[in-house]
Design a protein around this motif. Structure first.
Motif, mmCIF file in Angstrom:
data_model
loop_
_atom_site.group_PDB
_atom_site.id
_atom_site.type_symbol
_atom_site.label_atom_id
_atom_site.label_comp_id
_atom_site.label_asym_id
_atom_site.label_seq_id
_atom_site.Cartn_x
_atom_site.Cartn_y
_atom_site.Cartn_z
ATOM 1 N N UNK A 121 0.821 -1.222 0.000
ATOM 2 C CA UNK A 121 0.000 0.000 0.000
ATOM 3 C C UNK A 121 0.851 1.266 0.000
ATOM 4 N N UNK A 122 2.064 1.193 0.590
ATOM 5 C CA UNK A 122 2.912 2.395 0.634
ATOM 6 C C UNK A 122 3.292 2.904 -0.758
ATOM 7 N N UNK A 123 3.195 2.054 -1.766
ATOM 8 C CA UNK A 123 3.505 2.512 -3.121
ATOM 9 C C UNK A 123 2.413 3.454 -3.620
ATOM 10 N N UNK A 124 1.188 3.249 -3.112
ATOM 11 C CA UNK A 124 0.051 4.059 -3.547
ATOM 12 C C UNK A 124 -0.270 5.159 -2.531
ATOM 13 N N UNK B 260 3.193 9.657 -5.665
ATOM 14 C CA UNK B 260 3.292 8.299 -5.128
ATOM 15 C C UNK B 260 4.109 7.453 -6.092
ATOM 16 N N UNK B 261 4.739 6.437 -5.561
ATOM 17 C CA UNK B 261 5.659 5.621 -6.356
ATOM 18 C C UNK B 261 4.919 4.867 -7.455
ATOM 19 N N UNK B 262 3.705 4.411 -7.155
ATOM 20 C CA UNK B 262 2.964 3.634 -8.159
ATOM 21 C C UNK B 262 2.754 4.450 -9.441
ATOM 22 N N UNK C 18 4.675 3.722 -13.001
ATOM 23 C CA UNK C 18 3.849 3.470 -14.186
ATOM 24 C C UNK C 18 4.231 4.434 -15.312
ATOM 25 N N UNK C 19 4.529 5.683 -14.921
ATOM 26 C CA UNK C 19 4.896 6.673 -15.942
ATOM 27 C C UNK C 19 6.309 6.451 -16.460
ATOM 28 N N UNK D 93 -0.528 -3.659 -9.873
ATOM 29 C CA UNK D 93 -0.429 -3.276 -8.462
ATOM 30 C C UNK D 93 -1.330 -4.130 -7.586
ATOM 31 N N UNK D 94 -0.832 -4.419 -6.387
ATOM 32 C CA UNK D 94 -1.690 -4.986 -5.337
ATOM 33 C C UNK D 94 -1.238 -4.399 -4.008
#
Ligand code: BGC
Length: 750
Positions: A336-339, A358-360, A364-365, A373-374
């Motif tokens: 969750x910390x990625x989001x 956020x890292x996610x 992605x970019x 993601x999960x």
């Protein structure tokens, strides 16, 4: 200066108008000014009842991260940017930097502090202050002093010996005060050897002003003053928060009754007034939010510490950096910390960011390949989730995605770090650990990315993954910075400013933290952090100063020369890898055979140097002579011990590549010999030895022979060496008398 102020006006000036302003004196046309937190952003509270809601401001990386850059140049730029934000928000004083040492990994406020080493804390703190104050905005250096824990922080007495206090805990403060001249210093909540910092005359007046030449104002920490009269008498100038009409009246009364020297109150008020007048030089300003966000990202990228980067089983190459093109690996982003990033700690330093990456999104970019993601676990502040899904489902979902992807990036860390409470352990939360284990089992190309404000244990689970990134708390642009490092747009150059132990039980502070019944004993003394691990030759997970890069560096032979100013160390440094990069060159000094207790090695100089692939830089590092000194409690001053100093140069405290030895002339510390000096001390001093020998040779024949035999017997000399001369006189048959000892004392000292 304040003579035209009435006593009542003076008293009012020494407490705040409210929580965030000094008191105006209308009769003199003196305005009140705004002071606010600090330190990694400007937290201008918009609602007086809601400490968490501030005007949006750039949330730069907290000190735990900026310290890992080991780069005062970056800290200076951050200070300048903060100064510009203060100008935009009409803030006169920003409450920071916090430079207390991280005595224990359990310290609840470690995320707000720089290091377990006073040189890093001092050098980086001074650069931050320089940058901020270049904008005519004052700093408030905090928390002075020995505030190294949150447990019982408003009452606890830090019980500490003077040498440790001076060499470790006051050292960074001394550096910042003497080099960067902060406008204000904030005293801490705690007591030091039984006396509140806010009422500590020795600390606030004798040391801070007398020895270090501090000329600014001393603020109290918010709520740190128990007795206004005692505080003003000790050298405290401004009690916060205000208003405190009762305390103001008590001060006026104490002056009227002759319990407080009116000059002391006038002086405190004068310093607050001088601060307000000084801040009039600040002009209103504006700042570009995008530019500051970009700076926050640059600093965050430089703060990331690559702890491990091996080739996964069956691969030839180290796992990182990842290729970003459409032919790059498909990526599972898990945790969750990625989001929902953890990017700062709780308490008074909590900034309302201008935006939050956020890292996610950033990962992605950054790549044209597939990204899935999960969440893997839940966090309190995370998005609403299906309440029916249990934790097992979350882990299973993440593992399935990891198995289907080329690379798995697992974001885990610590969940609850805040000012006001120490931590109760250093382990990752159990649900985070389960996620790491489950993913590592199904995907050999797993990278773990940590988000934490104080060290977390990495052992033994790090053995199961080929790559590990210490991402600390990186501020509002941390997500982009992590993507920059993962995909190699930034070549990591962060280094640990604190040791990661294998277990908390190993830590030098372990048995004496956080104390009990109102006292905490600094039992490890000088052996804080790596100094303690090195002294005991203990294994650690990742040593102080450590951090990897995507390139490699070769060290040539170091050389060192000494002068009256100190030591200069030179070393050729070659980037031997295929990428441009940055190395943090570190110099650790030791004095083999020292006569005083000393750490095995101590960081005495460092520099972060960019070197292009294949190029060599001639790196020069300087150590001030004063930084070689120890505090000699016998004479109450700093002393440089003479001898051959070893300057070991390398990439971490345990990766020393080359050593240069250099002879340094010592300071003279001749202690006067007295009747209470031991026989050993008399003989260790050439004049003392001569006086004793001559006196015994002059004794009547039989006594003289007996004494000569005694001194020729090494066992007897050992036996007697710790006996003071005055006590030797009490033994039957001793030729020494009070009179002959008095003669010896004058012969040896004249
Ligand atoms: C903290 C300080 C802070 C002050 C004002 C105190 O609780 O210890 O660091 O500057 O509050 O918010």
């Amino acid at each position: 200066m304040t003579s035209e102020f009435t006593v009542a006006e003076q008293a009012a000036l020494t407490s705040g108008r409210d929580a965030w302003h000094t008191t105006p004196v209308e009769s003199a046309g003196l305005p009140g000014v705004t002071v606010t937190d600090g330190p990694h952003g400007v937290r201008l509270q918009v609602d007086p009842r809601d400490i968490l809601r501030g005007q949006p401001a750039t949330c730069f990386p907290p000190a735990v991260a900026t310290a890992s850059t080991w780069d005062p140049g970056l800290l200076r730029r951050m200070g300048e940017a903060l100064g510009d934000e203060c100008r935009a928000m009409d803030v006169a004083v920003l409450l920071g930097p916090g430079i207390n040492l991280k005595r224990s990994p359990l310290g609840g406020r470690n995320f707000e502090y720089f290091s377990e080493d006073p040189l890093i804390a001092g050098v980086l703190g001074a650069a931050w202050v320089d940058g901020l104050q270049s904008r005519h905005v004052g700093a408030s250096l905090k928390h002075f002093a020995v505030n190294n824990q949150e447990t019982d922080r408003l009452r606890v007495s830090a019980d500490i010996d003077e040498r440790t206090l001076r060499e470790l805990y006051l050292s960074a403060f001394k550096r910042v005060v003497t080099q960067a001249r902060p406008w204000t210093v904030m005293c801490s909540y705690n007591k030091i050897n039984g006396v509140y910092a806010s009422q500590n005359h020795w600390l606030l007046t004798e040391v801070l002003r007398g020895e270090w030449g501090f000329e600014g104002a001393v603020f109290s920490d918010w709520g740190a003053v128990a007795d206004r009269v005692a505080a003003v008498a000790a050298g405290l100038d401004l009690t916060m928060p205000g208003p405190d009409d009762t305390g103001d009246a008590e001060l006026a009364e104490a002056v009227a009754e002759g319990r407080l020297d009116p000059g002391l109150l006038a002086r405190a008020a004068g310093r607050v007034r001088a601060l307000v007048e000084k801040s009039a030089a600040r002009t209103a300003g504006d700042y570009d939010q995008e530019e500051h966000h970009a700076l926050a990202r640059e600093i965050a990228g430089r703060a990331v510490v690559l702890l491990k980067n091996e080739a996964p089983q069956g691969d030839q190459q180290a796992l990182l950096p990842l290729r970003a093109g459409a032919d790059g690996p498909s990526v599972a982003v898990l945790g969750e910390f990625a989001r929902t990033p953890r990017y700062q700690g709780g308490g008074s330093s909590q900034i309302t960011p201008t935006r939050l990456d956020d890292a996610l999104t950033e990962i992605t970019a950054a790549t044209d390949a597939t990204v899935l993601f999960a969440p893997g676990y839940r966090v309190e502040e995370g998005p609403e989730r299906d309440p029916a899904a249990d934790e097992g489902d979350l882990v299973a979902e993440a593992a399935a995605i990891a198995q289907a992807s080329d690379v798995a990036l697992v974001f885990v860390g610590s969940t609850n770090e805040t000012e006001g409470a120490d931590r109760d352990g250093i382990d990752l939360p159990a649900d985070h650990l389960r996620l790491v284990e489950a993913v590592a089992k199904v995907n050999p190309r797993t990278v773990v990315i940590l988000s934490n404000g104080a060290v977390v244990a990495t052992s033994p689970w790090d053995k199961a993954v080929p790559a590990l990134i210490e991402g600390w708390l990186l501020g509002q642009a941390g997500g982009g910075a992590l993507a920059d490092v993962l995909f190699g747009r930034v070549n990591p150059s962060g280094r640990l400013a604190e040791t990661i132990p294998l277990r908390i039980q190993d830590h030098p502070s372990y048995l004496d933290f956080p104390g009990e019944h109102g006292h905490v004993r600094y039992g490890e003394g000088l052996y804080v952090g790596y100094r303690g691990f090195d002294a005991r030759e203990q294994e650690v997970a990742y040593p102080f100063g450590f951090g990897l890069s995507y390139t490699t560096f070769g060290y040539g032979q170091a050389s060192a020369s000494a002068s009256a100013a100190g030591i200069e160390v030179r070393v050729p440094l070659t980037n031997t890898g295929g990428r441009d990069g940055r190395e943090v060159v570190q110099v650790y000094v030791s004095l083999p055979g020292s006569k005083v207790s000393r750490a095995r090695r101590e960081l005495k100089a460092f520099v972060s140097v960019p070197v292009k692939a294949g190029e060599t830089a001639d790196v020069v590092l300087t150590i001030d002579r004063g930084d070689l000194a120890y505090w000699d409690t016998r004479v109450g001053r700093w002393v440089v011990e003479g001898g051959e100093y070893h300057c070991a140069v390398g990439a971490s405290s345990r990766d020393l590549r080359t050593t240069a030895a250099v002879e340094v002339q010592g300071d003279d510390v001749r202690l006067p010999l007295t009747a209470d000096s031991t026989l050993g001390e008399w003989f260790a001093d050439p004049r003392g030895a001569q006086a004793v020998e001559q006196a015994f040779a002059a004794l009547p024949g039989e006594d003289s022979g007996r004494m000569a035999a005694l001194f020729a017997n090494p066992t007897m000399m050992l036996f007697l060496s710790s006996t003071p001369l005055s006590r030797m006189a009490t033994f039957p048959g001793s030729p020494l008398t009070a009179e002959s000892i008095a003669k010896l004392v004058s012969a040896a000292n004249d």
